[in-house]
Design a protein around this motif. Structure first.
Motif, PDB file in Angstrom:
ATOM      1  N   GLY A  66      38.677 -44.394 -31.921  1.00  9.20           N
ATOM      2  CA  GLY A  66      37.891 -44.585 -33.135  1.00  9.20           C
ATOM      3  C   GLY A  66      37.551 -46.043 -33.385  1.00  9.20           C
ATOM      4  N   GLU A  67      38.500 -46.923 -33.092  1.00  7.16           N
ATOM      5  CA  GLU A  67      38.249 -48.354 -33.280  1.00  7.16           C
ATOM      6  C   GLU A  67      37.155 -48.842 -32.338  1.00  7.16           C
ATOM      7  OE1 GLU A  67      41.952 -50.275 -32.678  1.00  7.16           O
ATOM      8  OE2 GLU A  67      42.822 -49.624 -34.591  1.00  7.16           O
ATOM      9  N   GLN A  68      37.300 -48.512 -31.060  1.00 13.66           N
ATOM     10  CA  GLN A  68      36.328 -48.989 -30.080  1.00 13.66           C
ATOM     11  C   GLN A  68      34.995 -48.253 -30.187  1.00 13.66           C
ATOM     12  OE1 GLN A  68      38.141 -48.934 -26.183  1.00 13.66           O
ATOM     13  NE2 GLN A  68      39.713 -50.419 -26.747  1.00 13.66           N
ATOM     14  N   VAL A 241      40.671 -27.441 -39.079  1.00 18.62           N
ATOM     15  CA  VAL A 241      39.310 -27.671 -38.597  1.00 18.62           C
ATOM     16  C   VAL A 241      38.888 -29.107 -38.894  1.00 18.62           C
ATOM     17  CG1 VAL A 241      36.876 -27.094 -38.976  1.00 18.62           C
ATOM     18  CG2 VAL A 241      38.556 -25.273 -38.685  1.00 18.62           C
ATOM     19  N   PHE A 242      39.198 -29.580 -40.100  1.00 21.48           N
ATOM     20  CA  PHE A 242      38.853 -30.950 -40.479  1.00 21.48           C
ATOM     21  C   PHE A 242      39.528 -31.956 -39.553  1.00 21.48           C
ATOM     22  CE2 PHE A 242      39.669 -34.849 -42.890  1.00 21.48           C
ATOM     23  CZ  PHE A 242      38.389 -35.167 -43.316  1.00 21.48           C
ATOM     24  N   LEU A 243      40.800 -31.724 -39.268  1.00 22.03           N
ATOM     25  CA  LEU A 243      41.538 -32.644 -38.401  1.00 22.03           C
ATOM     26  C   LEU A 243      40.944 -32.665 -36.996  1.00 22.03           C
ATOM     27  CD1 LEU A 243      43.994 -34.539 -38.422  1.00 22.03           C
ATOM     28  CD2 LEU A 243      45.361 -32.629 -37.580  1.00 22.03           C
ATOM     29  N   PHE A 244      40.599 -31.495 -36.485  1.00 25.06           N
ATOM     30  CA  PHE A 244      40.043 -31.446 -35.135  1.00 25.06           C
ATOM     31  C   PHE A 244      38.638 -32.054 -35.100  1.00 25.06           C
ATOM     32  CE2 PHE A 244      38.631 -29.400 -31.143  1.00 25.06           C
ATOM     33  CZ  PHE A 244      39.705 -29.766 -30.350  1.00 25.06           C
ATOM     34  N   LEU A 245      37.899 -31.911 -36.197  1.00 23.43           N
ATOM     35  CA  LEU A 245      36.577 -32.538 -36.271  1.00 23.43           C
ATOM     36  C   LEU A 245      36.688 -34.062 -36.211  1.00 23.43           C
ATOM     37  CD1 LEU A 245      34.640 -30.407 -38.931  1.00 23.43           C
ATOM     38  CD2 LEU A 245      34.082 -30.671 -36.499  1.00 23.43           C
ATOM     39  N   ILE A 246      37.748 -34.599 -36.807  1.00 16.76           N
ATOM     40  CA  ILE A 246      37.967 -36.045 -36.728  1.00 16.76           C
ATOM     41  C   ILE A 246      38.154 -36.466 -35.277  1.00 16.76           C
ATOM     42  CG2 ILE A 246      39.613 -37.889 -37.259  1.00 16.76           C
ATOM     43  CD1 ILE A 246      40.051 -36.613 -39.971  1.00 16.76           C
ATOM     44  N   ILE A 247      38.971 -35.711 -34.547  1.00 19.76           N
ATOM     45  CA  ILE A 247      39.208 -36.034 -33.137  1.00 19.76           C
ATOM     46  C   ILE A 247      37.899 -35.966 -32.349  1.00 19.76           C
ATOM     47  CG2 ILE A 247      40.392 -35.301 -31.031  1.00 19.76           C
ATOM     48  CD1 ILE A 247      42.660 -34.258 -32.793  1.00 19.76           C
ATOM     49  N   ILE A 248      37.143 -34.886 -32.557  1.00 21.95           N
ATOM     50  CA  ILE A 248      35.868 -34.728 -31.852  1.00 21.95           C
ATOM     51  C   ILE A 248      34.901 -35.843 -32.237  1.00 21.95           C
ATOM     52  CG2 ILE A 248      33.844 -33.250 -31.571  1.00 21.95           C
ATOM     53  CD1 ILE A 248      36.324 -32.248 -30.128  1.00 21.95           C
ATOM     54  N   GLY A 249      34.881 -36.183 -33.530  1.00 21.00           N
ATOM     55  CA  GLY A 249      33.996 -37.250 -33.987  1.00 21.00           C
ATOM     56  C   GLY A 249      34.315 -38.580 -33.333  1.00 21.00           C
ATOM     57  N   PHE A 250      35.600 -38.886 -33.199  1.00 24.90           N
ATOM     58  CA  PHE A 250      36.007 -40.131 -32.551  1.00 24.90           C
ATOM     59  C   PHE A 250      35.577 -40.138 -31.085  1.00 24.90           C
ATOM     60  CE2 PHE A 250      39.675 -41.893 -35.338  1.00 24.90           C
ATOM     61  CZ  PHE A 250      38.853 -41.792 -36.447  1.00 24.90           C
ATOM     62  N   ILE A 251      35.773 -39.013 -30.423  1.00 28.70           N
ATOM     63  CA  ILE A 251      35.412 -38.934 -29.004  1.00 28.70           C
ATOM     64  C   ILE A 251      33.901 -39.076 -28.819  1.00 28.70           C
ATOM     65  CG2 ILE A 251      35.339 -37.403 -26.997  1.00 28.70           C
ATOM     66  CD1 ILE A 251      38.037 -36.280 -27.911  1.00 28.70           C
ATOM     67  N   VAL A 252      33.128 -38.387 -29.660  1.00 30.49           N
ATOM     68  CA  VAL A 252      31.666 -38.478 -29.575  1.00 30.49           C
ATOM     69  C   VAL A 252      31.204 -39.907 -29.843  1.00 30.49           C
ATOM     70  CG1 VAL A 252      29.503 -37.745 -30.653  1.00 30.49           C
ATOM     71  CG2 VAL A 252      31.279 -36.057 -30.142  1.00 30.49           C
ATOM     72  N   ALA A 253      31.832 -40.560 -30.827  1.00 30.69           N
ATOM     73  CA  ALA A 253      31.480 -41.952 -31.120  1.00 30.69           C
ATOM     74  C   ALA A 253      31.778 -42.847 -29.922  1.00 30.69           C
ATOM     75  CB  ALA A 253      32.247 -42.438 -32.348  1.00 30.69           C
ATOM     76  N   GLY A 254      32.896 -42.577 -29.251  1.00 30.09           N
ATOM     77  CA  GLY A 254      33.231 -43.350 -28.058  1.00 30.09           C
ATOM     78  C   GLY A 254      32.220 -43.141 -26.947  1.00 30.09           C
ATOM     79  N   ILE A 255      31.764 -41.897 -26.794  1.00 29.82           N
ATOM     80  CA  ILE A 255      30.751 -41.606 -25.773  1.00 29.82           C
ATOM     81  C   ILE A 255      29.451 -42.339 -26.096  1.00 29.82           C
ATOM     82  CG2 ILE A 255      29.326 -39.773 -24.782  1.00 29.82           C
ATOM     83  CD1 ILE A 255      31.700 -37.866 -25.213  1.00 29.82           C
ATOM     84  N   ARG A 256      29.064 -42.334 -27.371  1.00 25.77           N
ATOM     85  CA  ARG A 256      27.827 -43.022 -27.776  1.00 25.77           C
ATOM     86  C   ARG A 256      27.917 -44.522 -27.533  1.00 25.77           C
ATOM     87  NH1 ARG A 256      25.436 -41.670 -33.489  1.00 25.77           N
ATOM     88  NH2 ARG A 256      23.894 -43.070 -32.557  1.00 25.77           N
ATOM     89  N   LYS A 257      29.112 -45.072 -27.709  1.00 25.37           N
ATOM     90  CA  LYS A 257      29.303 -46.502 -27.468  1.00 25.37           C
ATOM     91  C   LYS A 257      29.472 -46.820 -25.980  1.00 25.37           C
ATOM     92  CE  LYS A 257      29.570 -48.741 -31.512  1.00 25.37           C
ATOM     93  NZ  LYS A 257      28.926 -50.036 -31.817  1.00 25.37           N
ATOM     94  N   LYS A 258      29.506 -45.757 -25.167  1.00 27.17           N
ATOM     95  CA  LYS A 258      29.644 -45.890 -23.715  1.00 27.17           C
ATOM     96  C   LYS A 258      30.939 -46.599 -23.318  1.00 27.17           C
ATOM     97  CE  LYS A 258      24.648 -45.837 -22.913  1.00 27.17           C
ATOM     98  NZ  LYS A 258      23.473 -46.524 -22.320  1.00 27.17           N
ATOM     99  N   ILE A 259      32.011 -46.249 -24.025  1.00 24.13           N
ATOM    100  CA  ILE A 259      33.316 -46.783 -23.653  1.00 24.13           C
ATOM    101  C   ILE A 259      34.039 -45.752 -22.794  1.00 24.13           C
ATOM    102  CG2 ILE A 259      33.477 -48.112 -25.789  1.00 24.13           C
ATOM    103  CD1 ILE A 259      35.505 -46.032 -26.788  1.00 24.13           C
ATOM    104  N   ASN A 260      35.037 -46.197 -22.076  1.00 23.53           N
ATOM    105  CA  ASN A 260      35.870 -45.284 -21.300  1.00 23.53           C
ATOM    106  C   ASN A 260      36.870 -44.648 -22.263  1.00 23.53           C
ATOM    107  OD1 ASN A 260      37.912 -44.111 -19.623  1.00 23.53           O
ATOM    108  ND2 ASN A 260      37.174 -45.373 -17.918  1.00 23.53           N
ATOM    109  N   VAL A 261      36.551 -43.442 -22.710  1.00 24.72           N
ATOM    110  CA  VAL A 261      37.340 -42.788 -23.754  1.00 24.72           C
ATOM    111  C   VAL A 261      38.781 -42.571 -23.305  1.00 24.72           C
ATOM    112  CG1 VAL A 261      37.571 -40.703 -25.161  1.00 24.72           C
ATOM    113  CG2 VAL A 261      35.311 -41.683 -24.750  1.00 24.72           C
ATOM    114  N   TYR A 262      38.939 -42.147 -22.066  1.00 27.84           N
ATOM    115  CA  TYR A 262      40.294 -41.862 -21.572  1.00 27.84           C
ATOM    116  C   TYR A 262      41.142 -43.129 -21.533  1.00 27.84           C
ATOM    117  CZ  TYR A 262      44.092 -40.529 -18.457  1.00 27.84           C
ATOM    118  OH  TYR A 262      45.326 -40.309 -17.919  1.00 27.84           O
ATOM    119  N   ASP A 263      40.559 -44.212 -21.004  1.00 31.33           N
ATOM    120  CA  ASP A 263      41.310 -45.470 -20.936  1.00 31.33           C
ATOM    121  C   ASP A 263      41.651 -45.986 -22.333  1.00 31.33           C
ATOM    122  OD1 ASP A 263      41.301 -45.429 -18.224  1.00 31.33           O
ATOM    123  OD2 ASP A 263      39.712 -46.927 -17.959  1.00 31.33           O
TER     124      ASP A 263
END
Length: 284
Positions: A66-68, A241-263
């Motif tokens: 989420g930070e990155q 559902v809200f909690l899982f949406l937060i996780i998905i939102g963070f991951i999608v944001a990471g993808i949009r920023k083109k960061i290595n989400v796993y790392d």
């Protein structure tokens, strides 16, 4: 320094009391029991830390994404007007406001396992801003009060525990907990604001408190229209559902920023592990 005296007093008082029991009451088991309790307490402290390790690693890993990914910065900007009034010593737009929000949101949903690591993360950020490292700063005090008062909109964890222990109506505590935590949070904000000389009549704060009051009233009204079984289903479903949406939102944001989400996740998870290790001495 105060903690230093308290810690020393634990041992000195225990020794004096145990010695008196040995001399005057002939209790020959008192010292073996004390020594055994020290080992037992140390073991318990490690077990608590071990139990937190996985949760801390998971959520601090998610927080790092989420930070990155820029989500935490977005939360900081959105909450800036309110937090600049309640936490005037935190620089505007600082990432720690996002961590504070995530912790409070998890508490509101009754998600204790998520709230704990997020709270530790927020407190670490506040400590970095603290000019006096051995004294709690005003933002730390305000955050601690908000965290402890624990405004809970949906007490999902407690309802689950009650159901597991065979409560006839696990959802009976919904309205009492909502009211109790709302007023405890309100009282905490007022008390700390008076002590820290925060203007409670600021329009932003009044709007926030008024909005929270309407939200609480709306939730009570809505859930009063449901059956007890429906309350359990709705609250459990919404919170998770809200909690899982937060996780998905963070991951999608990471993808949009083109960061290595796993790392990013692994990097944050390592920080979570280190945090779990660092708290062991304080638990002991």
């Amino acid at each position: 320094m105060v903690l230093n005296y308290i810690w020393i007093a634990f041992f000195l008082i225990a020794f004096v009391v145990a010695l008196m029991r040995l001399v005057f009451l002939g209790d020959t088991q008192v010292f073996p029991e004390i020594i055994n309790s020290t080992f037992s307490s140390s073991k318990t402290a490690f077990e608590i830390s071990l139990g937190l390790t996985g949760v801390l690693s998971l959520w601090l890993g998610i927080m790092r994404i989420g930070e990155q990914g820029g989500v935490i910065a977005l939360f900081s900007r959105l909450l800036g007007p309110l937090f600049s009034k309640l936490f005037p010593d935190i620089p505007k737009g600082h990432p720690v406001t996002g961590s504070i929000f995530m912790n409070l949101a998890a508490n509101m949903l009754g998600l204790d396992n998520a709230a704990t690591p997020l709270g530790l993360k927020a407190m670490e950020g506040l400590q970095e801003l603290n000019p006096k490292k051995d004294t709690a700063s005003n933002p730390m005090i305000m955050f601690l009060v908000l965290n402890t008062s624990g405004l809970t909109l949906i007490p999902i964890s407690i309802m689950v525990y009650r159901a597991q222990l065979g409560a006839a109506q696990p959802t009976d505590i919904f309205v009492p907990i909502l009211l109790a935590t709302f007023f405890s949070t309100l009282a905490g904000i007022v008390a700390v604001s008076i002590y820290q000389r925060i203007n409670l009549f600021n329009r932003t704060i009044l709007f926030f408190l008024g909005g929270m009051s309407l939200l609480v009233a709306g939730i009570i009204y809505f859930f009063n229209t449901l059956s007890r079984n429906q309350i359990d289903i709705y609250s459990t479903t919404f919170a998770n559902v809200f909690l899982f949406l937060i996780i998905i939102g963070f991951i999608v944001a990471g993808i949009r920023k083109k960061i290595n989400v796993y790392d990013s996740f692994v990097e944050g998870a390592k920080e979570g592990f280190n945090t779990a290790v660092r708290i062991i001495p304080y638990l002991v």
